[in-house]
Design a protein around this motif. Sequence first.
Motif, PDB file in Angstrom:
ATOM      1  N   GLY A   1     -76.239  68.277  30.254  1.00  0.00           N
ATOM      2  CA  GLY A   1     -75.471  68.630  31.440  1.00  0.00           C
ATOM      3  C   GLY A   1     -75.633  67.676  32.614  1.00  0.00           C
ATOM      4  O   GLY A   1     -74.911  67.778  33.594  1.00  0.00           O
ATOM      5  N   CYS A   2     -76.563  66.745  32.526  1.00  0.00           N
ATOM      6  CA  CYS A   2     -76.784  65.803  33.628  1.00  0.00           C
ATOM      7  C   CYS A   2     -75.741  64.695  33.600  1.00  0.00           C
ATOM      8  O   CYS A   2     -75.386  64.191  32.544  1.00  0.00           O
ATOM      9  CB  CYS A   2     -78.187  65.204  33.521  1.00  0.00           C
ATOM     10  N   ARG A   3     -75.276  64.338  34.772  1.00  0.00           N
ATOM     11  CA  ARG A   3     -74.350  63.205  34.896  1.00  0.00           C
ATOM     12  C   ARG A   3     -74.544  62.568  36.262  1.00  0.00           C
ATOM     13  O   ARG A   3     -75.027  63.218  37.194  1.00  0.00           O
ATOM     14  CB  ARG A   3     -72.903  63.623  34.692  1.00  0.00           C
ATOM     15  N   ASN A   4     -74.150  61.294  36.360  1.00  0.00           N
ATOM     16  CA  ASN A   4     -74.229  60.656  37.667  1.00  0.00           C
ATOM     17  C   ASN A   4     -72.892  60.817  38.396  1.00  0.00           C
ATOM     18  O   ASN A   4     -71.889  61.211  37.816  1.00  0.00           O
ATOM     19  CB  ASN A   4     -74.689  59.196  37.580  1.00  0.00           C
ATOM     20  N   ASN A   5     -72.920  60.535  39.687  1.00  0.00           N
ATOM     21  CA  ASN A   5     -71.706  60.596  40.502  1.00  0.00           C
ATOM     22  C   ASN A   5     -70.765  59.459  40.112  1.00  0.00           C
ATOM     23  O   ASN A   5     -71.189  58.468  39.504  1.00  0.00           O
ATOM     24  CB  ASN A   5     -72.055  60.423  41.985  1.00  0.00           C
ATOM     25  N   TRP A   6     -69.530  59.597  40.523  1.00  0.00           N
ATOM     26  CA  TRP A   6     -68.617  58.470  40.441  1.00  0.00           C
ATOM     27  C   TRP A   6     -69.259  57.321  41.206  1.00  0.00           C
ATOM     28  O   TRP A   6     -69.893  57.540  42.258  1.00  0.00           O
ATOM     29  CB  TRP A   6     -67.274  58.820  41.090  1.00  0.00           C
ATOM     30  N   HIS A   7     -69.126  56.113  40.715  1.00  0.00           N
ATOM     31  CA  HIS A   7     -69.699  54.963  41.411  1.00  0.00           C
ATOM     32  C   HIS A   7     -68.999  53.679  40.992  1.00  0.00           C
ATOM     33  O   HIS A   7     -68.264  53.654  40.007  1.00  0.00           O
ATOM     34  CB  HIS A   7     -71.212  54.862  41.191  1.00  0.00           C
ATOM     35  N   ILE A   8     -69.242  52.634  41.782  1.00  0.00           N
ATOM     36  CA  ILE A   8     -68.644  51.317  41.548  1.00  0.00           C
ATOM     37  C   ILE A   8     -69.739  50.273  41.631  1.00  0.00           C
ATOM     38  O   ILE A   8     -70.569  50.307  42.553  1.00  0.00           O
ATOM     39  CB  ILE A   8     -67.560  51.005  42.610  1.00  0.00           C
ATOM     40  N   HIS A   9     -69.761  49.358  40.667  1.00  0.00           N
ATOM     41  CA  HIS A   9     -70.662  48.205  40.711  1.00  0.00           C
ATOM     42  C   HIS A   9     -69.875  47.043  41.312  1.00  0.00           C
ATOM     43  O   HIS A   9     -68.951  46.533  40.686  1.00  0.00           O
ATOM     44  CB  HIS A   9     -71.156  47.838  39.307  1.00  0.00           C
ATOM     45  N   HIS A  10     -70.231  46.665  42.522  1.00  0.00           N
ATOM     46  CA  HIS A  10     -69.566  45.553  43.190  1.00  0.00           C
ATOM     47  C   HIS A  10     -70.260  44.246  42.825  1.00  0.00           C
ATOM     48  O   HIS A  10     -71.483  44.193  42.711  1.00  0.00           O
ATOM     49  CB  HIS A  10     -69.590  45.735  44.710  1.00  0.00           C
TER      50      HIS A  10
ATOM     51  N   ILE B   1     -68.310  47.840  31.396  1.00  0.00           N
ATOM     52  CA  ILE B   1     -67.745  48.324  32.657  1.00  0.00           C
ATOM     53  C   ILE B   1     -67.566  47.118  33.584  1.00  0.00           C
ATOM     54  O   ILE B   1     -68.563  46.552  34.049  1.00  0.00           O
ATOM     55  CB  ILE B   1     -68.676  49.361  33.317  1.00  0.00           C
ATOM     56  N   PRO B   2     -66.328  46.710  33.821  1.00  0.00           N
ATOM     57  CA  PRO B   2     -66.114  45.566  34.710  1.00  0.00           C
ATOM     58  C   PRO B   2     -66.526  45.887  36.151  1.00  0.00           C
ATOM     59  O   PRO B   2     -66.552  47.060  36.562  1.00  0.00           O
ATOM     60  CB  PRO B   2     -64.604  45.330  34.643  1.00  0.00           C
ATOM     61  N   ALA B   3     -66.818  44.861  36.907  1.00  0.00           N
ATOM     62  CA  ALA B   3     -67.075  45.033  38.337  1.00  0.00           C
ATOM     63  C   ALA B   3     -65.864  45.687  38.989  1.00  0.00           C
ATOM     64  O   ALA B   3     -64.730  45.515  38.534  1.00  0.00           O
ATOM     65  CB  ALA B   3     -67.356  43.680  38.975  1.00  0.00           C
ATOM     66  N   GLU B   4     -66.125  46.454  40.013  1.00  0.00           N
ATOM     67  CA  GLU B   4     -65.095  47.073  40.863  1.00  0.00           C
ATOM     68  C   GLU B   4     -64.356  48.228  40.194  1.00  0.00           C
ATOM     69  O   GLU B   4     -63.319  48.659  40.691  1.00  0.00           O
ATOM     70  CB  GLU B   4     -64.075  46.032  41.382  1.00  0.00           C
ATOM     71  N   VAL B   5     -64.865  48.749  39.077  1.00  0.00           N
ATOM     72  CA  VAL B   5     -64.216  49.868  38.382  1.00  0.00           C
ATOM     73  C   VAL B   5     -64.980  51.154  38.682  1.00  0.00           C
ATOM     74  O   VAL B   5     -66.170  51.273  38.380  1.00  0.00           O
ATOM     75  CB  VAL B   5     -64.166  49.619  36.855  1.00  0.00           C
ATOM     76  N   LYS B   6     -64.303  52.127  39.267  1.00  0.00           N
ATOM     77  CA  LYS B   6     -64.896  53.430  39.572  1.00  0.00           C
ATOM     78  C   LYS B   6     -65.087  54.188  38.264  1.00  0.00           C
ATOM     79  O   LYS B   6     -64.155  54.287  37.460  1.00  0.00           O
ATOM     80  CB  LYS B   6     -63.975  54.192  40.529  1.00  0.00           C
ATOM     81  N   HIS B   7     -66.294  54.757  38.058  1.00  0.00           N
ATOM     82  CA  HIS B   7     -66.606  55.426  36.789  1.00  0.00           C
ATOM     83  C   HIS B   7     -67.806  56.364  36.962  1.00  0.00           C
ATOM     84  O   HIS B   7     -68.467  56.358  37.998  1.00  0.00           O
ATOM     85  CB  HIS B   7     -66.918  54.381  35.710  1.00  0.00           C
ATOM     86  N   TRP B   8     -68.078  57.120  35.908  1.00  0.00           N
ATOM     87  CA  TRP B   8     -69.297  57.924  35.824  1.00  0.00           C
ATOM     88  C   TRP B   8     -69.705  58.003  34.357  1.00  0.00           C
ATOM     89  O   TRP B   8     -68.913  57.738  33.454  1.00  0.00           O
ATOM     90  CB  TRP B   8     -69.118  59.319  36.420  1.00  0.00           C
ATOM     91  N   HIS B   9     -70.965  58.406  34.108  1.00  0.00           N
ATOM     92  CA  HIS B   9     -71.448  58.641  32.746  1.00  0.00           C
ATOM     93  C   HIS B   9     -72.565  59.667  32.775  1.00  0.00           C
ATOM     94  O   HIS B   9     -73.213  59.863  33.810  1.00  0.00           O
ATOM     95  CB  HIS B   9     -71.898  57.348  32.049  1.00  0.00           C
ATOM     96  N   GLY B  10     -72.774  60.338  31.651  1.00  0.00           N
ATOM     97  CA  GLY B  10     -73.824  61.350  31.580  1.00  0.00           C
ATOM     98  C   GLY B  10     -73.835  62.048  30.239  1.00  0.00           C
ATOM     99  O   GLY B  10     -73.074  61.714  29.332  1.00  0.00           O
TER     100      GLY B  10
END
Length: 140
Positions: free
Chosen positions: A52-61, A94-103
């Motif tokens: 049930g754990c997941r991270n928030n939406w985020h972007i790697h710049h 996951i390319p740079a600048e792509v909003k995503h999440w995983h968990g």
Amino acid sequence: MNKEEMIKDLGKEVFPIGNENIEYAQYFVGDSYLNVLSMEGVIIGNVTFAPGCRNNWHIHHGGGQILLVTGGTGWFQEWGKQPRKLKTGDVVHIPAEVKHWHGAASDSWFAHLAIEVPGDNKSNEWLEKVSDEEYNNLNK
């Protein structure tokens, strides 16, 4: 489920689980563990998610990320795209600048190596939580 049961559930432990992910806990829903495997050249972390754990939406710049799934079942989603169910052996670029999440899936522990892709002016931008409604719809 305690840590020993989690290890048994994931199967053979490839990399040590690490400690509670206190440094980034504010960006996760649920319990996660982090073991930084490398800070030289390329940053690599072993991240383990409780069910049930997941991270928030985020972007790697400035540089993307590669996920190598080492155990359990989980989810990955890019903004505006369908979620992708992940299992041991899957690779996510996951390319740079792509909003995503995983968990993790709701009924499974989940572990992956997170490899930071080198780039210039790198930073992570942490965004909103994945809503319970969004997440629960994946696990039906």
